[in-house]
Design a protein around this motif. Sequence first.
Motif, PDB file in Angstrom:
ATOM      1  N   THR A 181      36.934  29.578  55.518  1.00 33.92           N
ATOM      2  CA  THR A 181      36.871  31.027  55.620  1.00 33.92           C
ATOM      3  C   THR A 181      37.291  31.664  54.297  1.00 33.92           C
ATOM      4  O   THR A 181      38.068  31.086  53.539  1.00 33.92           O
ATOM      5  CB  THR A 181      37.780  31.555  56.745  1.00 33.92           C
ATOM      6  N   VAL A 182      36.760  32.847  54.039  1.00 33.89           N
ATOM      7  CA  VAL A 182      37.129  33.623  52.864  1.00 33.89           C
ATOM      8  C   VAL A 182      37.516  35.017  53.324  1.00 33.89           C
ATOM      9  O   VAL A 182      36.774  35.666  54.069  1.00 33.89           O
ATOM     10  CB  VAL A 182      35.967  33.716  51.848  1.00 33.89           C
ATOM     11  N   SER A 183      38.684  35.485  52.890  1.00 35.82           N
ATOM     12  CA  SER A 183      39.138  36.847  53.182  1.00 35.82           C
ATOM     13  C   SER A 183      39.105  37.660  51.888  1.00 35.82           C
ATOM     14  O   SER A 183      39.611  37.207  50.860  1.00 35.82           O
ATOM     15  CB  SER A 183      40.555  36.832  53.761  1.00 35.82           C
ATOM     16  N   PHE A 184      38.487  38.832  51.958  1.00 32.64           N
ATOM     17  CA  PHE A 184      38.414  39.735  50.814  1.00 32.64           C
ATOM     18  C   PHE A 184      39.452  40.837  51.028  1.00 32.64           C
ATOM     19  O   PHE A 184      39.370  41.586  52.004  1.00 32.64           O
ATOM     20  CB  PHE A 184      37.018  40.343  50.702  1.00 32.64           C
ATOM     21  N   LYS A 185      40.414  40.929  50.099  1.00 29.32           N
ATOM     22  CA  LYS A 185      41.543  41.835  50.305  1.00 29.32           C
ATOM     23  C   LYS A 185      41.765  42.750  49.099  1.00 29.32           C
ATOM     24  O   LYS A 185      41.155  42.578  48.050  1.00 29.32           O
ATOM     25  CB  LYS A 185      42.822  41.018  50.561  1.00 29.32           C
ATOM     26  N   ASP A 186      42.641  43.717  49.305  1.00 24.97           N
ATOM     27  CA  ASP A 186      43.111  44.602  48.236  1.00 24.97           C
ATOM     28  C   ASP A 186      41.945  45.267  47.498  1.00 24.97           C
ATOM     29  O   ASP A 186      41.835  45.187  46.274  1.00 24.97           O
ATOM     30  CB  ASP A 186      43.988  43.823  47.255  1.00 24.97           C
ATOM     31  N   TYR A 187      41.087  45.940  48.249  1.00 24.45           N
ATOM     32  CA  TYR A 187      39.978  46.665  47.621  1.00 24.45           C
ATOM     33  C   TYR A 187      40.514  47.853  46.829  1.00 24.45           C
ATOM     34  O   TYR A 187      41.359  48.612  47.308  1.00 24.45           O
ATOM     35  CB  TYR A 187      38.995  47.169  48.681  1.00 24.45           C
ATOM     36  N   ARG A 188      40.004  48.019  45.618  1.00 24.26           N
ATOM     37  CA  ARG A 188      40.396  49.142  44.770  1.00 24.26           C
ATOM     38  C   ARG A 188      39.149  49.826  44.235  1.00 24.26           C
ATOM     39  O   ARG A 188      38.108  49.209  44.048  1.00 24.26           O
ATOM     40  CB  ARG A 188      41.266  48.667  43.602  1.00 24.26           C
ATOM     41  N   ILE A 190      36.819  51.194  41.601  1.00 16.32           N
ATOM     42  CA  ILE A 190      36.457  51.015  40.195  1.00 16.32           C
ATOM     43  C   ILE A 190      35.343  52.016  39.917  1.00 16.32           C
ATOM     44  O   ILE A 190      34.206  51.835  40.350  1.00 16.32           O
ATOM     45  CB  ILE A 190      35.983  49.585  39.901  1.00 16.32           C
ATOM     46  N   GLU A 191      35.689  53.090  39.229  1.00 16.77           N
ATOM     47  CA  GLU A 191      34.771  54.212  39.034  1.00 16.77           C
ATOM     48  C   GLU A 191      34.320  54.712  40.406  1.00 16.77           C
ATOM     49  O   GLU A 191      35.122  55.206  41.162  1.00 16.77           O
ATOM     50  CB  GLU A 191      33.610  53.796  38.122  1.00 16.77           C
ATOM     51  N   GLU A 192      33.031  54.516  40.768  1.00 17.37           N
ATOM     52  CA  GLU A 192      32.543  55.042  42.045  1.00 17.37           C
ATOM     53  C   GLU A 192      32.420  53.969  43.117  1.00 17.37           C
ATOM     54  O   GLU A 192      32.039  54.262  44.249  1.00 17.37           O
ATOM     55  CB  GLU A 192      31.173  55.712  41.843  1.00 17.37           C
ATOM     56  N   ASP A 193      32.728  52.744  42.776  1.00 18.00           N
ATOM     57  CA  ASP A 193      32.533  51.643  43.717  1.00 18.00           C
ATOM     58  C   ASP A 193      33.858  50.949  44.048  1.00 18.00           C
ATOM     59  O   ASP A 193      34.895  51.242  43.467  1.00 18.00           O
ATOM     60  CB  ASP A 193      31.539  50.633  43.147  1.00 18.00           C
ATOM     61  N   TRP A 194      33.789  50.015  45.015  1.00 18.44           N
ATOM     62  CA  TRP A 194      34.967  49.287  45.468  1.00 18.44           C
ATOM     63  C   TRP A 194      34.846  47.812  45.100  1.00 18.44           C
ATOM     64  O   TRP A 194      33.749  47.259  45.077  1.00 18.44           O
ATOM     65  CB  TRP A 194      35.125  49.417  46.986  1.00 18.44           C
ATOM     66  N   TYR A 195      36.004  47.183  44.843  1.00 19.96           N
ATOM     67  CA  TYR A 195      35.990  45.758  44.517  1.00 19.96           C
ATOM     68  C   TYR A 195      37.276  45.112  45.021  1.00 19.96           C
ATOM     69  O   TYR A 195      38.364  45.671  44.860  1.00 19.96           O
ATOM     70  CB  TYR A 195      35.862  45.549  43.002  1.00 19.96           C
ATOM     71  N   PRO A 196      37.178  43.913  45.658  1.00 18.21           N
ATOM     72  CA  PRO A 196      38.383  43.239  46.163  1.00 18.21           C
ATOM     73  C   PRO A 196      39.139  42.555  45.023  1.00 18.21           C
ATOM     74  O   PRO A 196      38.574  41.752  44.289  1.00 18.21           O
ATOM     75  CB  PRO A 196      37.816  42.210  47.142  1.00 18.21           C
ATOM     76  N   PHE A 197      40.415  42.857  44.885  1.00 17.72           N
ATOM     77  CA  PHE A 197      41.219  42.266  43.820  1.00 17.72           C
ATOM     78  C   PHE A 197      41.871  40.958  44.252  1.00 17.72           C
ATOM     79  O   PHE A 197      42.534  40.307  43.459  1.00 17.72           O
ATOM     80  CB  PHE A 197      42.280  43.264  43.343  1.00 17.72           C
ATOM     81  N   GLU A 198      41.691  40.596  45.499  1.00 13.06           N
ATOM     82  CA  GLU A 198      42.222  39.310  45.971  1.00 13.06           C
ATOM     83  C   GLU A 198      41.249  38.689  46.958  1.00 13.06           C
ATOM     84  O   GLU A 198      40.742  39.359  47.868  1.00 13.06           O
ATOM     85  CB  GLU A 198      43.588  39.480  46.637  1.00 13.06           C
ATOM     86  N   THR A 199      40.964  37.405  46.771  1.00 12.35           N
ATOM     87  CA  THR A 199      40.171  36.645  47.730  1.00 12.35           C
ATOM     88  C   THR A 199      40.941  35.371  48.074  1.00 12.35           C
ATOM     89  O   THR A 199      41.539  34.751  47.198  1.00 12.35           O
ATOM     90  CB  THR A 199      38.780  36.264  47.171  1.00 12.35           C
ATOM     91  N   VAL A 200      40.922  35.029  49.345  1.00 17.58           N
ATOM     92  CA  VAL A 200      41.659  33.855  49.823  1.00 17.58           C
ATOM     93  C   VAL A 200      40.714  32.949  50.583  1.00 17.58           C
ATOM     94  O   VAL A 200      40.077  33.367  51.550  1.00 17.58           O
ATOM     95  CB  VAL A 200      42.835  34.260  50.738  1.00 17.58           C
ATOM     96  N   LEU A 201      40.587  31.710  50.122  1.00 18.06           N
ATOM     97  CA  LEU A 201      39.768  30.712  50.796  1.00 18.06           C
ATOM     98  C   LEU A 201      40.691  29.807  51.592  1.00 18.06           C
ATOM     99  O   LEU A 201      41.651  29.268  51.046  1.00 18.06           O
ATOM    100  CB  LEU A 201      38.968  29.906  49.768  1.00 18.06           C
ATOM    101  N   SER A 202      40.418  29.672  52.882  1.00 15.27           N
ATOM    102  CA  SER A 202      41.298  28.911  53.770  1.00 15.27           C
ATOM    103  C   SER A 202      40.535  27.801  54.483  1.00 15.27           C
ATOM    104  O   SER A 202      39.314  27.885  54.677  1.00 15.27           O
ATOM    105  CB  SER A 202      41.932  29.826  54.821  1.00 15.27           C
TER     106      SER A 202
END
Length: 254
Positions: A181-188, A190-202
């Motif tokens: 599984t992959v969790s996409f976290k801590d979206y921030r 960036i200008e007009e769009d969003w990007y996850p600053f942390e991804t966790v593969l479990s």
Amino acid sequence: MTAFKNIRLIRGFEYPGVLSLFFMSAILGSLLFFPQRGAAYVLSTKQILDLTAKNFAQFKTVALLRTVYVTEAGGSETAFEDVLYLKTPGFYARQPEAGTPSAGIAYMALLMPLSVSSISGHLTRMGINTNERALVLHDRVICYRIGGKSDNDPVLLLEKQRCIPVFLRAGHTSSGTGLRTVSFKDYRKIEEDWYPFETVLSEEGKPIFRSVIKEIKVNPVIPPDLSFAPIDADEKSGSSPFQETIKALRENYK
């Protein structure tokens, strides 16, 4: 006399038959004008993926300055830093290189402005049934689910409000007994769009790979000696999208 007749009509509602007819009409009227919550409309897969791709429209090429944490068998972490380059449509490079070009970062394609057909094909190659979709609750957040509803089905969850990926289940584990599984976290923003600053593969509920972005450079200058490879190269070769990731990282960063 007219007033007297009106009084008699009102009193007529005291009779059981008239009351039943009145309340039945009221109930039917409420059902027509107030839809049930269970009948919530779910966008088509094409609509969902189109909104998702637009979230990353500005990221034609990005450089991700990351700290990567690899969890060892005993629970300790090995940390290193690298720069991951992503380039549309569906290419990546890494400095310093970690393993072969097919090191298994297939999930990163979801964070690029690909076409709907490209994303859909990518999900299909990962074993996700794009014909199945529903609204579900994940970590107290309403999400679109693309894929089967069983706990063993490959699936992609996207936050409903922003249509951003939050959870992915796909790719067999090294033992072949389950799915990673992959969790996409801590979206921030960036200008007009969003990007996850942390991804966790479990794997089997335990984190084995964690990536934390320190800085994002949008449309950076690409080093002339940088060699790009297809993100889904490992899928085309027939192996799991995640199969070689941890092996390659551990061999190169002991």
